[in-house]
Design an enzyme around this catalytic site. Structure first.
Site, PDB file in Angstrom:
ATOM      1  CD  GLU A   1     195.377  83.274  52.975  1.00  0.00           C
ATOM      2  OE1 GLU A   1     195.560  82.252  52.318  1.00  0.00           O
ATOM      3  OE2 GLU A   1     195.646  84.425  52.556  1.00  0.00           O
TER       4      GLU A   1
ATOM      5  CD  GLU B   1     200.285  91.770  49.954  1.00  0.00           C
ATOM      6  OE1 GLU B   1     199.487  91.327  49.110  1.00  0.00           O
ATOM      7  OE2 GLU B   1     200.990  91.044  50.651  1.00  0.00           O
TER       8      GLU B   1
END
Ligand SMILES: Cc1ncc(COP(=O)(O)O)c(C=O)c1O
EC number: 4.2.1.20
Lengths: 415, 291
Positions: free
Chosen positions: B64, B75
Site C-alpha cells: 500500500e 490517521e
C-alpha cells in the site's frame, strides 16, 4: 454554468436525500462514521417532525437565549454613510442583533438544537471544534445547562488569539484541547474532532459549529440558524411594511449567513450578499480565507464545496484577522447558491474589517465581533450606492468582547 | 459526470488482477499475507523509492502506497507526520505515480494499492487519474473518505478501468450494512480492527477472529486486518485470525526513527524499514504454524 440554467421555482428545497445541493454536499466520510451519520440523520428527521422538540427549543430560545433578538435601525451609521455619499444616496441600515444572544453570538441557536438532539439520541459526551471560540463557548454553555461533559478542539494559534473565550470555556467546565497540527487553526481543530469521533463513536455526539461537514449537518445547522432570517423577515415587514432590498452576512463556514439568507431565498427583490474574509487580499497566495471568491471545488470534511487548495489538491491554511472566518472551506449550500447565481459573494480585507469595527463602535456604541465587521465593511461599500429609501439588513452575529485584545494589539494599545 | 449506477454492472466478468493472483498464491502457501504501507515520498522521493523497491524481497506480499494529503482525518500522529515529511519534500500526485512506474519497471508481480483521501484524486481528475494510475501499474485503490454512498465518484469508474476498489469495513459496519459495503468491493476487504485512527491502539486477536468470521459470512474475498499491527507477535496472532495483516504506522515510525536531527534520511533509513518488514514476514509465516 449552473447560473445559466433556467430559473428555479424555489431555492429552498435542498438538499436531496443524499445531502446534495446541486453537485455540492454529500457524505465523504470514513466508514467508521458512516453508520453514525445515518443514525444522526434518522434522529434529526424524527425530531423535526416532533412538536415537543420544537416546543422545548422555542421555550429555551425565549427564556434562556433572549430571542427574538431585536431588529435595530442604525440611524447614526446610516447618516454617516449618507454624508460620505455626498448626501445623495445611502440606504437605511438595520442590524439583526444576534450579538445580544446569551453567549454573545448566533452560535447558541445551533448548539441548543443539537444538544436537544444529542439528548434524544442517548449520547453521553459532547465534542466540538471551535475557531474564534464562540462555538466552543456556546457548546460549553449548553453542556453545562444539560449536564454533559464537553471537550473542545481548538487550534493552538486560536487558543492564543482568543484567550478570553478559552477561559470562558474552562469556567463552564469544558476541557479545551489545543491542536498543534497544521497551522493550529479551525481546519486542524475539525480534523482532530473527527479523529476523536471515530475513536469514541458510540458515546459521543459531535456538535459541529457551522453549516458544513457531511450530510445532514449542513441542512440541520441551517434549520437551527434559520430562526435568524425568519425573525428578521417578520420584524422588517412590521417595521418598514416591506422586504429589505439587500441582506448581508459574513461567511466563515456559513452558518449565520445561511440562517439569515434561507428564509429570503425565494424573495426575488431581495439582493443577498455573503462577505468572505479577504485577509491580506485575494491576490496574496494563501493570504486570505475567501473559499468562494478565491478557491475552487474540492472535497474536505465530509462534503464537496469550494476550498482553498493548491494545484495538487492539498488544502491551504488561509489567513484572516478573524479566527472565526479562518477556514479553508464553506458550507456546501453556499457553494450551490454561488454557482446558481442567487447569492453574491464578495471579500472584505482585514484592514476593511478593522475600519468597520471601529466605525460601528464610534457611530452606534456597539462593539462588533471581527466576523460581522467583515459584513459591515461591505455594507459600508454598498449603502452609498443605494437610494435613501432602500433598506439593508445585516446580521450582527457576534459581539466584540472576545476581540478587544486582538484589535488593541493591532491598533498599538498595550493591554 | 459519471452516470449514476450504484452497482458494478459486470462484477463476474472482471479479469483477475495482480492482487487476486498474489493473494491466491499466498493462500495456497497456507499462511496470511503481509500488506505493508509506506507513504510515497517519505522522507524524500529517492529514499522512498528505495524503500518501495526493497519491500518485496523483505517479504511484503502486497504494497500500500500512501498518497500524501494535507488533512489525513483518519490517521494518527505517525502517518500524519509521515505525510508532512513527504509533502515538505515536494511529493505530488505525479511523483507518486512516477514511483509506481519506476517500481513496475523491475517488478511485474507485486500488487500496489494506492491509499489516501479523495481530494487530490478529484483535483487531478478522476478519468485522468485512473488512466495514469493503470498505466503506471497500480492495481487497487483505498480511499478513506469514499463510503459506498459515494460510489459513483470513483469506485464505479475504477472498476470499469480494471482497478480494484478496496473498502474498509469497521466495527461499526453491522450485518445490515455489510452487504452495501461489500457490493462493489474487489481485491480484498480491509478490516479496521479498532474504533479509531491509525497508529494508536491494538485490538485483541480473539475479537478480530469473530469480526473476520462475520465478514466472511458475507463475502468470498480475502479479509486483511489492519490498525494496530506493529510487531512480529501481532503479525502472528492477528494473521492467524485473517487472510492477512496490514502494517503501516510501525513502518513509518521506523522511517522517523532513522532520520538525522534535521529530519533527513540516513544510511540506515531503507534498512530500518526492510528489517522490520522481514521480521513481520517471519510473523505471518509463524501464523501458518500456529493456525
Ligand atoms: C461571531 C461569529 N460570526 C461568524 C462566525 C463564522 O461562522 P459562520 O460562518 O458559521 O457563521 C463565527 C465563528 O466563530 C463567529 O464567532
Amino acid at each position: 454554468m449552473a447560473g445559466a440554467t433556467a430559473k428555479l421555482n424555489s431555492y429552498r428545497t435542498g438538499p436531496d436525500e443524499r445531502g446534495h445541493f446541486g453537485s455540492f454536499g454529500g457524505r465523504f466520510v470514513a466508514e467508521t462514521l458512516m453508520p453514525l451519520i445515518l443514525e444522526l440523520e434518522a434522529a434529526y428527521t424524527e425530531a423535526k417532525a416532533d412538536p415537543a422538540f420544537h416546543a422545548e427549543l422555542a421555550d429555551l430560545h425565549t427564556h434562556y437565549v433572549g430571542r427574538p433578538s431585536p431588529m435595530y435601525y442604525a440611524e447614526r451609521l446610516t447618516e454617516h454613510l449618507r454624508e460620505k455619499a455626498g448626501g445623495k444616496g445611502g440606504a437605511k441600515i438595520y442590524f439583526k442583533r444576534d450579538e445580544l444572544n446569551h453567549t454573545g453570538s448566533h452560535k447558541i441557536n445551533n448548539c441548543l438544537g443539537q444538544i436537544l438532539l444529542a439528548k434524544r439520541m442517548g449520547k453521553t459526551r459532547i465534542i466540538a471544534e471551535t475557531g474564534a471560540g464562540q462555538h466552543g463557548v456556546a457548546s460549553a454553555t449548553v453542556c453545562a445547562r444539560f449536564g454533559f461533559p464537553c471537550e473542545v478542539y481548538m487550534g493552538a494559534t486560536d487558543v492564543e488569539r482568543q484567550a478570553p473565550n478559552v477561559f470562558r470555556m474552562k469556567l463552564l467546565g469544558a476541557e479545551v484541547h489545543p491542536v498543534t497540527a497544521g497551522h493550529g487553526t479551525l481546519k486542524d481543530a475539525m480534523n482532530e474532532a473527527l479523529r476523536d469521533w471515530v475513536t469514541n463513536v458510540e458515546s459521543t455526539y459531535y456538535l459541529i459549529g457551522t453549516a458544513a461537514g457531511p450530510h445532514p449537518y449542513p441542512a440541520m445547522v441551517r434549520d437551527f440558524q434559520s430562526i435568524i432570517g425568519t425573525e428578521a423577515r417578520a420584524q422588517i415587514l412590521e417595521m418598514e411594511g416591506r422586504l429589505p432590498d439587500a441582506i448581508v452576512a459574513c461567511v466563515g463556514g456559513g452558518s449565520n449567513a445561511i440562517g439569515l439568507f434561507h428564509p429570503f431565498l425565494d424573495d426575488e427583490t431581495v439582493a443577498i450578499y455573503g462577505v468572505e474574509a479577504g485577509g491580506h487580499g485575494l491576490d496574496v497566495y494563501n493570504g486570505h480565507a475567501a473559499s468562494l471568491t478565491g478557491g475552487r471545488p474540492g472535497v474536505l470534511h465530509g462534503n464537496r464545496t469550494y476550498l482553498l487548495q493548491d494545484a495538487d489538491g492539498q488544502i491551504l491554511e488561509g489567513h484572516s484577522i478573524s479566527a472565526g472566518l479562518d477556514y479553508p472551506g464553506i458550507g456546501p449550500e453556499h457553494s450551490w447558491l454561488k454557482d446558481s447565481g442567487r447569492v453574491t459573494y464578495v471579500p472584505a480585507t482585514d484592514r476593511e474589517a478593522l475600519e468597520a469595527f471601529q466605525l460601528l463602535t464610534r457611530t452606534e456604541g456597539i462593539i462588533p465581533a471581527l466576523e460581522p465587521a467583515h459584513a459591515l465593511a461591505h455594507v459600508a461599500r454598498l449603502a452609498p450606492t443605494m437610494d435613501r429609501d432602500q433598506i439593508i439588513v445585516m446580521n450582527l452575529c457576534g459581539r466584540g468582547d472576545k476581540d478587544v485584545f486582538t484589535v488593541g494589539k493591532l491598533l498599538g494599545f498595550d493591554l | 459526470m459519471t452516470p449514476s449506477t450504484s452497482r458494478d454492472p459486470h462484477p463476474a466478468a472482471r479479469p483477475a488482477t495482480r492482487i487476486d493472483v498474489r493473494l491466491a498464491a499466498v493462500a495456497a502457501e497456507g499462511r496470511p499475507a503481509l500488506v505493508t504501507f509506506i507513504t510515497a515520498g517519505d522522507p524524500d522521493y529517492d529514499t522512498s523509492l528505495a524503500i518501495l523497491n526493497g519491500l518485496p524481497a523483505a517479504g511484503a506480499d502486497v504494497i500500500e502506497l500512501g498518497m500524501p494529503f494535507s488533512d489525513p482525518m483518519a490517521e494518527g500522529p505517525p502517518i500524519q507526520a509521515s505525510t508532512l515529511r513527504a509533502l515538505n519534500a515536494g511529493q505530488t500526485m505525479l511523483r507518486t505515480l512516477d514511483m509506481v512506474r519506476a517500481f513496475r519497471a523491475h517488478d511485474a508481480a507485486t500488487p500496489i494499492v494506492l491509499m489516501g483521501y479523495y481530494n487530490p484524486i478529484y483535483i487531478y481528475g478522476v478519468d485522468r487519474f485512473l488512466a495514469d494510475a493503470k498505466a503506471a501499474g497500480v492495481d487497487g485503490l483505498i480511499v478513506v473518505d469514499l463510503p459506498p454512498e459515494e460510489d459513483e465518484e470513483l469506485c464505479i469508474p475504477a472498476l470499469a478501468a480494471g482497478v480494484n476498489f478496496i473498502r474498509l469495513a469497521t466495527p461499526t459496519t453491522d450485518d445490515k450494512r455489510l452487504p452495501a459495503v461489500l457490493a462493489n468491493t474487489s481485491g480484498f476487504v480491509y478490516y479496521v480492527s479498532i474504533l479509531g485512527i491509525t497508529g494508536t491502539a491494538s485490538a485483541d486477536a480473539s475479537r478480530v477472529g469473530d469480526a473476520v468470521a462475520r465478514i466472511k459470512r458475507h463475502t468470498d474475498l480475502p479479509v486483511m486486518v489492519g490498525f494496530g499491527v506493529k510487531t512480529r507477535e501481532h503479525a502472528r496472532s492477528m494473521g492467524a485470525e485473517a487472510d492477512g495483516v496490514v502494517v503501516g504506522s510501525a513502518l513509518v515510525n521506523a522511517v522517523r526513527d532513522s532520520l538525522d536531527a534535521e529530519g533527513r534520511a540516513t544510511a540506515a533509513t531503507v534498512g530500518a524499514v526492510t528489517a522490520l518488514v522481514a521480521d513481520l514476514a517471519v510473523g505471518v509465516r509463524e501464523a501458518h504454524v500456529a493456525a
